[in-house]
Design a protein around this motif. Structure first.
Motif, PDB file in Angstrom:
ATOM      1  N   ARG A  70       3.413  10.846   2.117  1.00 54.96           N
ATOM      2  CA  ARG A  70       3.723   9.538   2.693  1.00 54.96           C
ATOM      3  C   ARG A  70       2.871   9.262   3.934  1.00 54.96           C
ATOM      4  O   ARG A  70       2.980   9.936   4.947  1.00 54.96           O
ATOM      5  N   PRO A  71       2.014   8.218   3.889  1.00 56.20           N
ATOM      6  CA  PRO A  71       1.126   7.968   5.027  1.00 56.20           C
ATOM      7  C   PRO A  71       1.771   7.066   6.074  1.00 56.20           C
ATOM      8  O   PRO A  71       2.654   6.264   5.773  1.00 56.20           O
ATOM      9  N   PHE A  72       1.294   7.200   7.294  1.00 53.46           N
ATOM     10  CA  PHE A  72       1.647   6.245   8.338  1.00 53.46           C
ATOM     11  C   PHE A  72       0.762   5.016   8.148  1.00 53.46           C
ATOM     12  O   PHE A  72      -0.461   5.132   8.038  1.00 53.46           O
ATOM     13  N   LEU A  73       1.378   3.827   8.108  1.00 53.33           N
ATOM     14  CA  LEU A  73       0.637   2.591   7.902  1.00 53.33           C
ATOM     15  C   LEU A  73       0.408   1.910   9.249  1.00 53.33           C
ATOM     16  O   LEU A  73       1.327   1.344   9.837  1.00 53.33           O
ATOM     17  N   GLU A 122       1.118  -9.141  12.910  1.00 59.20           N
ATOM     18  CA  GLU A 122       0.754 -10.375  12.216  1.00 59.20           C
ATOM     19  C   GLU A 122       0.463 -10.143  10.739  1.00 59.20           C
ATOM     20  O   GLU A 122       0.524 -11.085   9.930  1.00 59.20           O
ATOM     21  N   ASP A 123       0.159  -8.911  10.376  1.00 60.47           N
ATOM     22  CA  ASP A 123      -0.206  -8.587   8.986  1.00 60.47           C
ATOM     23  C   ASP A 123       0.945  -7.982   8.200  1.00 60.47           C
ATOM     24  O   ASP A 123       0.749  -7.437   7.107  1.00 60.47           O
ATOM     25  N   ARG A 124       2.147  -8.072   8.724  1.00 60.34           N
ATOM     26  CA  ARG A 124       3.272  -7.352   8.137  1.00 60.34           C
ATOM     27  C   ARG A 124       3.540  -7.737   6.684  1.00 60.34           C
ATOM     28  O   ARG A 124       3.771  -6.864   5.840  1.00 60.34           O
ATOM     29  N   LEU A 125       3.515  -9.021   6.361  1.00 64.79           N
ATOM     30  CA  LEU A 125       3.836  -9.441   5.000  1.00 64.79           C
ATOM     31  C   LEU A 125       2.821  -8.903   3.998  1.00 64.79           C
ATOM     32  O   LEU A 125       3.186  -8.420   2.921  1.00 64.79           O
ATOM     33  N   ARG A 126       1.545  -8.982   4.332  1.00 58.90           N
ATOM     34  CA  ARG A 126       0.527  -8.446   3.429  1.00 58.90           C
ATOM     35  C   ARG A 126       0.630  -6.930   3.344  1.00 58.90           C
ATOM     36  O   ARG A 126       0.422  -6.343   2.271  1.00 58.90           O
ATOM     37  N   LEU A 127       0.951  -6.290   4.441  1.00 60.52           N
ATOM     38  CA  LEU A 127       1.090  -4.841   4.428  1.00 60.52           C
ATOM     39  C   LEU A 127       2.231  -4.414   3.512  1.00 60.52           C
ATOM     40  O   LEU A 127       2.141  -3.407   2.817  1.00 60.52           O
ATOM     41  N   GLU A 128       3.320  -5.184   3.495  1.00 62.03           N
ATOM     42  CA  GLU A 128       4.441  -4.838   2.624  1.00 62.03           C
ATOM     43  C   GLU A 128       4.039  -4.903   1.157  1.00 62.03           C
ATOM     44  O   GLU A 128       4.527  -4.121   0.333  1.00 62.03           O
ATOM     45  N   ALA A 146       4.168  12.374   8.988  1.00 61.82           N
ATOM     46  CA  ALA A 146       3.324  11.645   8.040  1.00 61.82           C
ATOM     47  C   ALA A 146       2.425  12.592   7.254  1.00 61.82           C
ATOM     48  O   ALA A 146       2.010  13.638   7.750  1.00 61.82           O
ATOM     49  N   GLY A 147       2.136  12.202   6.011  1.00 61.28           N
ATOM     50  CA  GLY A 147       1.227  12.997   5.188  1.00 61.28           C
ATOM     51  C   GLY A 147      -0.193  12.503   5.233  1.00 61.28           C
ATOM     52  O   GLY A 147      -1.087  13.086   4.618  1.00 61.28           O
ATOM     53  N   GLY A 148      -0.429  11.404   5.947  1.00 53.67           N
ATOM     54  CA  GLY A 148      -1.752  10.820   6.074  1.00 53.67           C
ATOM     55  C   GLY A 148      -1.659   9.595   6.962  1.00 53.67           C
ATOM     56  O   GLY A 148      -0.599   9.274   7.515  1.00 53.67           O
ATOM     57  N   PHE A 149      -2.758   8.876   7.084  1.00 53.52           N
ATOM     58  CA  PHE A 149      -2.821   7.729   7.986  1.00 53.52           C
ATOM     59  C   PHE A 149      -3.731   6.691   7.347  1.00 53.52           C
ATOM     60  O   PHE A 149      -4.857   7.001   6.941  1.00 53.52           O
ATOM     61  N   ILE A 150      -3.236   5.457   7.210  1.00 53.96           N
ATOM     62  CA  ILE A 150      -4.041   4.367   6.664  1.00 53.96           C
ATOM     63  C   ILE A 150      -4.076   3.237   7.686  1.00 53.96           C
ATOM     64  O   ILE A 150      -3.032   2.715   8.085  1.00 53.96           O
ATOM     65  N   TRP A 151      -5.286   2.889   8.115  1.00 51.17           N
ATOM     66  CA  TRP A 151      -5.470   1.767   9.044  1.00 51.17           C
ATOM     67  C   TRP A 151      -5.703   0.512   8.227  1.00 51.17           C
ATOM     68  O   TRP A 151      -6.635   0.427   7.443  1.00 51.17           O
ATOM     69  N   PHE A 152      -4.819  -0.480   8.393  1.00 45.30           N
ATOM     70  CA  PHE A 152      -4.900  -1.746   7.677  1.00 45.30           C
ATOM     71  C   PHE A 152      -5.852  -2.647   8.452  1.00 45.30           C
ATOM     72  O   PHE A 152      -5.469  -3.319   9.407  1.00 45.30           O
ATOM     73  N   ASP A 159      -6.292  -9.714  -3.151  1.00 40.74           N
ATOM     74  CA  ASP A 159      -5.419  -8.750  -2.486  1.00 40.74           C
ATOM     75  C   ASP A 159      -4.703  -7.817  -3.463  1.00 40.74           C
ATOM     76  O   ASP A 159      -4.751  -6.593  -3.283  1.00 40.74           O
ATOM     77  N   PRO A 160      -4.013  -8.318  -4.500  1.00 38.64           N
ATOM     78  CA  PRO A 160      -3.283  -7.393  -5.384  1.00 38.64           C
ATOM     79  C   PRO A 160      -4.169  -6.316  -5.999  1.00 38.64           C
ATOM     80  O   PRO A 160      -3.763  -5.154  -6.112  1.00 38.64           O
ATOM     81  N   THR A 161      -5.379  -6.696  -6.390  1.00 38.98           N
ATOM     82  CA  THR A 161      -6.287  -5.712  -6.988  1.00 38.98           C
ATOM     83  C   THR A 161      -6.731  -4.677  -5.960  1.00 38.98           C
ATOM     84  O   THR A 161      -6.793  -3.476  -6.255  1.00 38.98           O
ATOM     85  N   LEU A 162      -7.031  -5.138  -4.750  1.00 37.55           N
ATOM     86  CA  LEU A 162      -7.432  -4.207  -3.696  1.00 37.55           C
ATOM     87  C   LEU A 162      -6.290  -3.274  -3.341  1.00 37.55           C
ATOM     88  O   LEU A 162      -6.490  -2.063  -3.173  1.00 37.55           O
ATOM     89  N   TRP A 163      -5.077  -3.799  -3.208  1.00 36.59           N
ATOM     90  CA  TRP A 163      -3.930  -2.950  -2.854  1.00 36.59           C
ATOM     91  C   TRP A 163      -3.709  -1.886  -3.925  1.00 36.59           C
ATOM     92  O   TRP A 163      -3.472  -0.719  -3.613  1.00 36.59           O
ATOM     93  N   ARG A 164      -3.790  -2.277  -5.198  1.00 36.84           N
ATOM     94  CA  ARG A 164      -3.580  -1.319  -6.286  1.00 36.84           C
ATOM     95  C   ARG A 164      -4.652  -0.232  -6.274  1.00 36.84           C
ATOM     96  O   ARG A 164      -4.353   0.957  -6.424  1.00 36.84           O
ATOM     97  N   ARG A 165      -5.902  -0.637  -6.081  1.00 38.41           N
ATOM     98  CA  ARG A 165      -6.999   0.341  -6.072  1.00 38.41           C
ATOM     99  C   ARG A 165      -6.896   1.268  -4.867  1.00 38.41           C
ATOM    100  O   ARG A 165      -7.069   2.493  -4.986  1.00 38.41           O
ATOM    101  N   ALA A 166      -6.611   0.704  -3.700  1.00 40.25           N
ATOM    102  CA  ALA A 166      -6.523   1.521  -2.488  1.00 40.25           C
ATOM    103  C   ALA A 166      -5.359   2.498  -2.564  1.00 40.25           C
ATOM    104  O   ALA A 166      -5.478   3.660  -2.152  1.00 40.25           O
ATOM    105  N   ALA A 167      -4.214   2.049  -3.098  1.00 39.26           N
ATOM    106  CA  ALA A 167      -3.054   2.935  -3.218  1.00 39.26           C
ATOM    107  C   ALA A 167      -3.361   4.086  -4.172  1.00 39.26           C
ATOM    108  O   ALA A 167      -3.043   5.249  -3.893  1.00 39.26           O
TER     109      ALA A 167
END
Length: 397
Positions: free
Chosen positions: A4-7, A12-18, A56-62, A136-144
């Motif tokens: 589980r990473p720390f996001l 301001e980006d909370r909705l997209r981050l969710e 955390a198991g990792g760290f992702i900078w949005f 966005d959806p494609t990027l989120w899926r690929r990044a995850a």
């Protein structure tokens, strides 16, 4: 430790981050967010440093313009992550959502205090870039998917525990926690098969790349999801599956090694007079004759073949019954018969039916709707798992 990473993100980006976090959950690594997971009453800065350093198991900078201007991110979160990352085994991943690496500021020659150069340090790390025209959806899926894959490969080949759930929050104490609640849509088609296929396939390829051979599965999955998971990770994948669960009032672990136990039951066959598929019913210890009969009428079944054990099964018996069901499906496929599969019993029974299956041809596994009927569920055994539509026409024997 959990993947589980720390996001790291700006408010301001909370909705997209969710939306991105939902993709991580689907793939097996639900993100740690300060707004949702910070302990109430605790000092935020100290708690965030502790989570990054210990939990955390990792760290992702949005990576967005807003996150570049956040003093807290630059002073607290990124330096804490970089410090832990230097010790190894802790992926620090910049996700360039609305930015490119060249947009990050260069590290000044004299950088006092040192945290002022933290953003520049991210520019030297391998990250995820948005492709031209990628939404966005494609990027989120690929990044995850990329994060989970690389984190598992970095973890190594040791046996692993994966918690799956489609009914509640999965067990985050497991190294991988897969949340499939979002793919179950009980008011429409039943299950989003494409997302299940992608998530299970990404995990399977990551485990194979990491050299993992033994996987312990916990949690709770509906029968179509359990059968689909077992089929995706079946014996030809080289994975040894162990399903830990509570059944018949006791804890048990069912291993894919038990598929060769030899246990079987006498099949019961019932002609239905329709021109539709054969319905294969596998159950223990409670029968599902009424619901299966109604479903058979709904699909115009030609025949019902029932494999029922009227008692609580042992681990070996679950393996043997699963093997018998898989062989029956393969035999029907050899005859060119269209078929549906209904399973009632422990999660391990459905998983092991999938794990034992090979060359069974397309088989629909409907989803129990909790009110006496079934929804379309998933098709397993073909080129891909799908949620709805017709099964391919059977080939002639």
């Amino acid at each position: 430790m959990s993947l589980r990473p720390f996001l790291c993100h700006a408010r301001e980006d909370r909705l997209r981050l969710e939306e991105f976090s939902a993709q991580l959950s689907l793939m097996g690594a639900d993100g740690w967010q300060d707004v949702n997971d910070l302990r109430l009453g605790s000092p935020s800065e100290g708690e965030i440093r502790r989570v990054i350093a210990e939990d955390a198991g990792g760290f992702i900078w949005f990576g967005t313009p807003a996150s570049m201007t956040s003093r807290f991110i630059r002073k607290v979160e990124i330096p804490a992550a970089l410090g832990r990352g230097r010790r190894g085994g802790f992926p620090v991943v910049p996700l360039f959502s609305d930015l490119r690496p060249g947009d990050l500021p260069r590290r000044p020659r004299l950088c006092l205090p040192r945290w002022r150069g933290s953003l520049a340090a991210l520019g030297g790390l391998n990250g995820v870039l948005r492709a031209d025209g990628e939404d966005d959806p494609t990027l989120w899926r690929r990044a995850a998917g990329d994060y989970v894959r690389h984190a598992l490969v970095a973890r190594g080949s040791a046996p692993i525990t994966i918690s799956f759930s489609c009914t509640a929050v999965p067990d985050h104490t497991a190294e991988v926690a897969v949340d499939w609640r979002a793919v179950v849509e009980e008011t429409t088609s039943g299950i989003d098969g494409a997302r299940v296929t992608h998530a299970a396939g990404n995990l399977e390829s990551a485990l194979r790349e990491a050299g993992v051979r033994r996987v312990r599965i916990t949690g709770d999955l509906y029968a179509p999801l359990a059968a689909a998971l077992g089929y995706q990770w079946r014996a030809v994948s080289g994975l040894q599956l162990e399903v830990a669960q509570r059944f018949g009032g006791r804890e048990m672990t069912v291993s894919s090694k038990m598929l060769a136990s030899g246990f079987s039951v006498v099949p019961a066959r019932q002609a239905r007079g329709g021109e539709g598929p054969v319905l294969v019913v596998v159950s223990a210890p409670e029968p599902i004759d009424g619901a299966a009969g109604r479903y058979a009428d709904e699909i115009g079944a030609e025949e019902i073949i029932t494999l029922h054990a009227p008692h609580v099964l042992s681990e070996d018996q679950i393996g043997g019954l699963a093997q018998q069901a898989a062989r029956l499906l393969a035999d029907l496929s050899d005859l060119g018969r269209d078929k549906h599969l209904v399973v009632r019993g422990p999660m391990s029974l459905a998983i092991m039916i999938g794990a034992a299956s090979n060359a069974i041809g397309p088989t629909r596994v409907p989803l129990w709707d909790r009110s006496g009927g079934y929804l379309p569920g998933l098709v397993i055994g073909g080129a891909a798992m799908v949620a709805s539509g017709q099964l391919p026409a059977p080939s002639k024997p």
